[in-house]
Design a protein around this motif. Structure first.
Motif, PDB file in Angstrom:
ATOM      1  N   SER A 291      -5.685   3.924   1.612  1.00 51.01           N
ATOM      2  CA  SER A 291      -4.702   3.946   2.703  1.00 51.01           C
ATOM      3  C   SER A 291      -3.355   3.413   2.237  1.00 51.01           C
ATOM      4  O   SER A 291      -2.296   3.952   2.594  1.00 51.01           O
ATOM      5  CB  SER A 291      -5.212   3.111   3.878  1.00 51.01           C
ATOM      6  OG  SER A 291      -6.443   3.608   4.354  1.00 51.01           O
ATOM      7  N   MET A 292      -3.378   2.363   1.429  1.00 46.77           N
ATOM      8  CA  MET A 292      -2.142   1.787   0.904  1.00 46.77           C
ATOM      9  C   MET A 292      -1.392   2.801   0.043  1.00 46.77           C
ATOM     10  O   MET A 292      -0.172   2.999   0.198  1.00 46.77           O
ATOM     11  CB  MET A 292      -2.466   0.535   0.083  1.00 46.77           C
ATOM     12  CG  MET A 292      -1.275  -0.114  -0.591  1.00 46.77           C
ATOM     13  SD  MET A 292      -1.756  -1.452  -1.713  1.00 46.77           S
ATOM     14  CE  MET A 292      -2.473  -0.516  -3.085  1.00 46.77           C
ATOM     15  N   LEU A 293      -2.104   3.470  -0.843  1.00 53.14           N
ATOM     16  CA  LEU A 293      -1.463   4.444  -1.732  1.00 53.14           C
ATOM     17  C   LEU A 293      -0.963   5.661  -0.960  1.00 53.14           C
ATOM     18  O   LEU A 293       0.109   6.205  -1.260  1.00 53.14           O
ATOM     19  CB  LEU A 293      -2.446   4.875  -2.817  1.00 53.14           C
ATOM     20  CG  LEU A 293      -2.875   3.775  -3.793  1.00 53.14           C
ATOM     21  CD1 LEU A 293      -3.925   4.296  -4.757  1.00 53.14           C
ATOM     22  CD2 LEU A 293      -1.673   3.237  -4.560  1.00 53.14           C
ATOM     23  N   LEU A 294      -1.731   6.086   0.038  1.00 46.07           N
ATOM     24  CA  LEU A 294      -1.296   7.217   0.857  1.00 46.07           C
ATOM     25  C   LEU A 294      -0.015   6.881   1.608  1.00 46.07           C
ATOM     26  O   LEU A 294       0.935   7.681   1.641  1.00 46.07           O
ATOM     27  CB  LEU A 294      -2.403   7.599   1.842  1.00 46.07           C
ATOM     28  CG  LEU A 294      -2.048   8.699   2.852  1.00 46.07           C
ATOM     29  CD1 LEU A 294      -1.735  10.004   2.130  1.00 46.07           C
ATOM     30  CD2 LEU A 294      -3.190   8.900   3.853  1.00 46.07           C
ATOM     31  N   MET A 295       0.028   5.697   2.198  1.00 48.16           N
ATOM     32  CA  MET A 295       1.217   5.297   2.945  1.00 48.16           C
ATOM     33  C   MET A 295       2.419   5.168   2.016  1.00 48.16           C
ATOM     34  O   MET A 295       3.542   5.550   2.372  1.00 48.16           O
ATOM     35  CB  MET A 295       0.946   3.970   3.661  1.00 48.16           C
ATOM     36  CG  MET A 295       1.971   3.620   4.716  1.00 48.16           C
ATOM     37  SD  MET A 295       2.125   4.877   6.013  1.00 48.16           S
ATOM     38  CE  MET A 295       0.460   4.877   6.697  1.00 48.16           C
TER      39      MET A 295
END
Length: 314
Positions: A291-295
């Motif tokens: 989720s962090m990398l996607l955001m």
């Protein structure tokens, strides 16, 4: 020159952050904080030349990425503590079994077995990594690492606005008729200040180290050249990246140029593939990491789309 000072302080804090928080989370959090603060300042310094309706949603995504980064660190730290606790319990059980079989124990002493290298992500891997590090981090408080990364992000956020002011003089500090500094001239003084502060800090930290690192001397530093080539290569790549960022900022706006960076994405690949971070972690940690990398990726795309042209506003 003020920009060079802040970059040097931010870079130093980042290196401590790598030990306490890990490569991927440190880079994402520091870069996100840099964008949230620095991009907002640069947007107003550049006369709002970037598309605000695209820029600030991207800034918001960076802020979410920073929050997710702190959650990733907390979750991964909990996973590591669980691995170490399970490992201690297993060792205690194994020791009890060995005491029951004295003959087997004596044979093992006579013929020592060759222990295999522990797999990445296991408790043995974490303990071995801790033994190799000069900075001991196992058992440290979660907030210590996060505090170091926040410090790095704040100082990173200041160097691009300082460079922006140096090249465009939005505060009108130069006398009338005096031309603004060219990007290349400003970058020379920026690099000079960064070099001076970095050298002074590193010499000082040799004799007065932080976080339990053993002290050293300048003579020992000169004689020990292991890894020096990689460090110099990293410095050259950092310098080239900053130079390109400043040239892009002068053309398309510092608010967009300073925040369009794939550094955390590359560092996460290195962290997982080369350094064994997040191996054998929980599903919760993997979900937060993804989720962090996607955001961060979404935010980077939005910042690219928000770029303007400096020639339009003149």
């Amino acid at each position: 020159m003020a920009g060079g000072v802040t970059l040097s302080l931010g870079t130093l804090a980042t290196q401590y952050g790598w030990a306490f928080v890990g490569l991927s989370v440190t880079e994402v959090m520091a870069s996100s904080l840099k964008v949230v603060i620095g991009t907002t300042v640069n947007y107003f310094l550049d006369g709002r030349m970037n598309k605000a309706e695209i820029l600030f949603p991207g800034v918001g995504c960076f802020l979410i990425a920073a929050i997710l980064g702190s959650l990733v660190h907390a979750s991964n730290a909990a996973d590591n503590q669980e691995k170490l606790a399970n490992n201690n319990a297993s060792n205690a059980a194994a020791a009890a079994d060995e005491e029951k079989d004295l003959t087997k124990h004596l044979l093992e002493l006579e013929i020592p077995s060759q222990e295999a290298e522990p797999d990445a992500g296991t408790a043995g891997f974490l303990v071995g990594l801790e033994e190799k590090r000069s900075i001991k981090v196992l058992g440290s408080h979660t907030l210590l690492g996060l505090g170091i990364v926040v410090f790095a992000g704040i100082f990173y956020a200041l160097f691009a606005p300082a460079f922006n002011l140096a090249t465009n003089d939005q505060w009108h500090t130069l006398p009338a008729g005096v031309p603004h500094l060219a990007v290349y001239t400003a970058y020379f003084y920026f690099s000079l200040a960064c070099l001076a502060v970095s050298a002074a800090l590193n010499v000082w930290l040799l004799y007065r180290p932080m976080v339990g690192v053993p002290s050293s001397t300048l003579a020992a530093y000169v004689l020990d050249g292991d890894g020096r080539g990689l460090a110099m290569l990293a410095g050259m790549l950092c310098g080239l990246g900053n130079a390109l960022t400043f040239m892009a900022g002068q053309a398309a706006g510092y608010a967009a140029a300073d925040s369009v960076q794939a550094l955390p994405l590359v560092s996460t690949f290195w962290a997982v593939a080369l350094f064994g971070e997040y191996r054998r972690s929980s599903r919760r940690t993997y979900t937060l990491l993804a989720s962090m990398l996607l955001m961060f990726t979404v935010a980077m795309v939005l910042l690219m789309a928000s770029s303007g042209s400096r020639s339009i506003i003149h």
